[in-house]
Scaffold this active site. Structure first.
Site, PDB file in Angstrom:
ATOM      1  N   GLU A  62      68.268  48.807  73.333  1.00 44.64           N
ATOM      2  CA  GLU A  62      68.074  47.829  72.256  1.00 44.64           C
ATOM      3  C   GLU A  62      66.888  46.903  72.537  1.00 44.64           C
ATOM      4  OE1 GLU A  62      72.094  46.289  71.954  1.00 44.64           O
ATOM      5  OE2 GLU A  62      72.699  47.963  70.698  1.00 44.64           O
ATOM      6  N   GLU A 115      74.701  55.091  69.920  1.00 41.57           N
ATOM      7  CA  GLU A 115      75.899  54.246  69.981  1.00 41.57           C
ATOM      8  C   GLU A 115      76.472  54.126  68.579  1.00 41.57           C
ATOM      9  OE1 GLU A 115      75.647  50.379  71.857  1.00 41.57           O
ATOM     10  OE2 GLU A 115      74.248  51.147  73.366  1.00 41.57           O
TER      11      GLU A 115
HETATM   12  C1  BG6 Z   1      75.522  47.380  72.095  1.00 41.06           C
HETATM   13  C2  BG6 Z   1      75.262  47.513  73.566  1.00 41.06           C
HETATM   14  O1  BG6 Z   1      74.795  46.315  71.605  1.00 41.06           O
HETATM   15  O2  BG6 Z   1      76.841  47.140  71.689  1.00 41.06           O
HETATM   16  C3  BG6 Z   1      76.440  47.975  74.406  1.00 41.06           C
HETATM   17  O3  BG6 Z   1      74.161  48.372  73.801  1.00 41.06           O
HETATM   18  C4  BG6 Z   1      77.694  47.284  73.911  1.00 41.06           C
HETATM   19  O4  BG6 Z   1      76.168  47.729  75.758  1.00 41.06           O
HETATM   20  C5  BG6 Z   1      77.918  47.644  72.458  1.00 41.06           C
HETATM   21  O5  BG6 Z   1      78.828  47.511  74.689  1.00 41.06           O
HETATM   22  C6  BG6 Z   1      79.188  47.056  71.885  1.00 41.06           C
HETATM   23  O6  BG6 Z   1      79.186  45.675  72.071  1.00 41.06           O
HETATM   24  P1  BG6 Z   1      80.422  44.915  72.714  1.00 41.06           P
HETATM   25  O7  BG6 Z   1      79.966  43.512  72.840  1.00 41.06           O
HETATM   26  O8  BG6 Z   1      81.537  45.080  71.771  1.00 41.06           O
HETATM   27  O9  BG6 Z   1      80.668  45.586  74.030  1.00 41.06           O
END
Ligand code: BG6
Length: 484
Positions: free
Chosen positions: A190, A384
Site C-alpha cells: 500500500e 488483499e
Molecule cells: C491492509 C493491510 O491495509 O488491511 C493489512 O495491508 C491489513 O496488513 C489489512 O491487515 C486489514 O486491516 P486490519 O486493520 O483489519 O488488519
C-alpha cells in the site's frame, strides 16, 4: 482480444499474510526492532486518530515499555516456528500462490547495516523452499509496514533521501538470492500509506505540524524512486520476474448526482489512489499534482535523475487491496461517518458493513477492476480482499458463513470483470490464516480460512483449526471459480 467466459486456466488463487502480523519471534536470530513491534493493542472503540498518531512523546513512552504483551505483533501467530504447518494448510486448500512479506529487520536489523544478517536470509530460504515445494508461486512483499526502528530514530524515516539507498540495498540482497525462484514481487505494501498510515509506512513521527505534510509527500517521492530502482535491480537478475506497485484502493462514489459531489469523488480518487499509481506506473507525476502541492505549501525535492528513473522503470503490474467502498460529498456535514480500511469514510445507505464498520461492496470490486485496467492497461493482481470478523469456536468448529458470503459475492464480481476484458493475474484473499490485525493489533479481528487458537492477550494453544470457509475455498480453487 477474445471474450473470456471465466477465470483463465493459469489464474493464481491464493491467500496472503504479512511478516509483522504473523511471524512473531521479534527479537530472535538477530532481528532488529521495527515500527510494527511498537504498535500497541487497541480495539474498535479507540478512535482512529488516537490509534494511528505517533508523536515524539508517545514514541519515547512506548520505547520504554517493558511488557511485551502490550505489543501483539511482536508475537504474531508464531509463523516463525510454524511456517511449515501453515504453508501445508494453504497447499491443502490448493493455493496456487502464497503472498507473504519479508521482514526488513531480519535481513538488515538496523536498516543501515553494512552486511545482511545471514540468519534472517536462512529463515526465508526455508519459507520460499517450502512454498515452492508445495507447487505454489511465492508472491513477496518487500516491505509491509515494518521498517527498522533505527531508520526512524536515526534518520527520521522516509523523508530522508538516504532511505532510498538502504531500501535498494535490501531489495538487491533479496533479488540476488531469490530473483530466479520468485516471479512476483511487490515493492511496498500500500504505497499510498504515506497518505493514510504515515508512521507505519514511512516512519515519520508527527512532531512538527509545519512540515508534516511536506515530509509525507517527500517520503512518498522517495518510495516512488526506490520502487523504480528496485525494478531496475530486479531486471538485472531475472527476465521473467515482475515487480508490482501496490495501493490500498479507495473506491468512492459521488454521494449524489450534484456536480460538486462528483467533483469531490474525482478529487478523492486522484489524491487517494492515482497520485501514487499514476507516478509509479506511468513514470511521471500526474497533471493535478502541481496544484495539490501548491495549495498545500508542498515543495518537493525531485532530482532530474529521479524523473529519468521513474520513466525508465515503471512497475510491471498493479496490485491492490480492496475491502470496501465509500462515498464523497462536497458538504460532508450531511453524512454520517463510518470506519474503513486505513481511514474513516462516509456512510453509503445502500451498503451493509462489517462489525468494524467497513462497507461491503462486491460490485465496487468489478467497478474498480474495470477502472484500473482501462486506466493503465497492465495486468492487475488483487492481493488483499476479505472480511474481519469475530469468529466463534463452537464444538471445535467455526461456521463462518458470513466469510463465505463475502468472498463468493466478490469472486462473482471478479468473474464479471474478467468477462468485461480485465486482465487479472490472481487473487490472494486477506488473510490465508488468522493473524494479528494491522490497524488495531487485535487477534479478535479474524480474516483467515484457518482459525488460530489465541486471544488478544496472547493466551491460547496456537492450534490451527480449518474453518468452514477453508473447505469452501478449496472447492472454489478446484473448480477454478464458483462454477456459476
Ligand atoms: C491492509 C493491510 O491495509 O488491511 C493489512 O495491508 C491489513 O496488513 C489489512 O491487515 C486489514 O486491516 P486490519 O486493520 O483489519 O488488519
Amino acid at each position: 482480444k477474445k471474450f473470456e467466459q471465466t477465470f483463465p486456466e493459469n489464474f493464481l488463487w491464493g491467500g496472503a499474510i504479512a511478516a509483522c502480523q504473523s511471524e512473531g519471534a521479534f527479537d530472535l536470530d538477530g532481528k532488529g526492532l521495527t515500527v510494527a513491534d511498537i504498535a500497541v493493542k487497541h480495539d474498535k472503540t479507540v478512535p482512529r486518530s488516537v490509534r494511528k498518531l505517533i508523536t515524539a512523546e508517545r514514541l519515547e513512552k512506548v520505547l520504554q515499555e517493558t511488557d511485551d504483551r502490550k505489543f501483539p505483533k511482536r508475537h504474531g501467530i508464531d509463523f516463525y516456528h510454524r511456517f511449515k504447518e501453515d504453508i501445508a494448510w494453504c497447499a491443502e486448500m490448493g493455493f496456487k500462490v502464497f503472498r507473504f512479506s519479508i521482514a526488513w529487520g531480519r535481513i538488515f536489523p538496523n536498516g543501515d547495516d553494512a552486511k545482511a544478517n545471514m540468519k534472517g536470509l536462512a529463515f526465508y530460504d526455508q519459507v520460499i523452499a517450502e512454498v515452492i515445494k508445495h507447487g505454489m508461486e511465492p508472491l513477496i512483499t518487500i516491505n509491509h509496514f515494518d521498517m527498522p526502528m533505527n531508520l526512524v530514530t536515526q534518520y527520521g524515516g522516509w523523508k530522508n533521501r538516504q532511505l532510498i539507498d538502504f531500501y535498494v540495498t535490501y531489495a538487491k540482497t533479496l533479488f540476488e538470492r531469490y530473483g530466479e525462484k520468485v516471479n512476483y514481487w511487490i515493492a511496498f505494501n500500500e504505497i499510498n500509506g504515506a497518505r493514510f498510515n504515515v508512521f507505519y509506512s514511512t516512519g515519520i513521527v508527527k512532531d512538527d505540524e509545519a512540515t508534516y505534510l511536506q515530509d509525507c509527500y517527500q517520503a512518498a517521492h522517495h518510495q516512488f524512486v526506490a520502487s523504480a530502482l528496485a525494478k531496475k535491480a530486479l531486471s538485472k537478475v531475472s527476465k521473467e520476474a515482475m515487480l508490482g506497485c501496490m495501493v490500498a484502493k479507495f473506491t468512492t462514489y459521488p454521494a449524489t448526482c450534484k456536480p460538486e459531489d462528483a467533483l469531490e469523488a474525482q478529487k478523492n480518487e486522484q489524491m487517494d489512489n492515482y497520485y501514487f499509481t499514476d507516478t509509479v506506473i506511468r513514470g511521471e507525476y500526474p497533471p493535478y499534482a502541481a496544484r495539490f502541492w501548491h495549495e498545500n505549501g508542498i515543495e518537493l525535492q525531485i532530482f532530474e535523475e529521479d524523473e529519468a528513473v521513474l520513466k525508465r522503470y515503471p512497475a510491471d503490474f498493479l496490485a491492490f487491496s480492496y475491502y470496501m467502498s465509500s462515498i464523497s460529498a462536497a458538504d460532508k456535514e450531511n453524512f454520517e461517518e463510518t470506519d474503513g480500511n486505513l481511514k474513516n469514510t462516509l456512510k453509503n445507505p445502500h451498503l451493509k458493513a462489517s462489525e468494524w464498520g467497513w462497507q461491503i461492496d462486491p460490485i465496487g470490486l468489478r467497478y474498480t477492476l474495470n477502472d484500473l485496467y482501462n486506466r493503465y492497461s497492465i495486468p492487475l493482481f488483487i492481493v488483499e480482499n476479505g472480511i474481519g470478523a469475530e469468529d466463534v469456536l463452537e464444538d471445535g468448529k467455526i461456521d463462518d458463513d458470513y466469510r463465505i458470503d463475502y468472498l463468493s459475492a466478490h469472486i462473482k464480481q471478479i468473474e464479471e470483470a474478467i468477462k468485461d476484458g480485465v486482465q487479472l493475474i490472481g487473487y490472494t484473499t486477506w488473510s490465508a490464516i488468522d493473524i494479528v490485525s494491522s490497524g488495531t493489533s487485535e487477534m479478535a479481528k479474524r480474516y483467515g480460512f484457518i482459525y488460530v487458537d489465541q486471544d488478544d492477550l496472547g493466551h491460547g494453544t496456537l492450534k490451527r483449526i480449518p474453518k468452514k470457509s477453508f473447505h469452501w475455498y478449496k472447492a472454489v480453487i478446484a473448480a477454478n471459480g464458483l462454477g456459476l
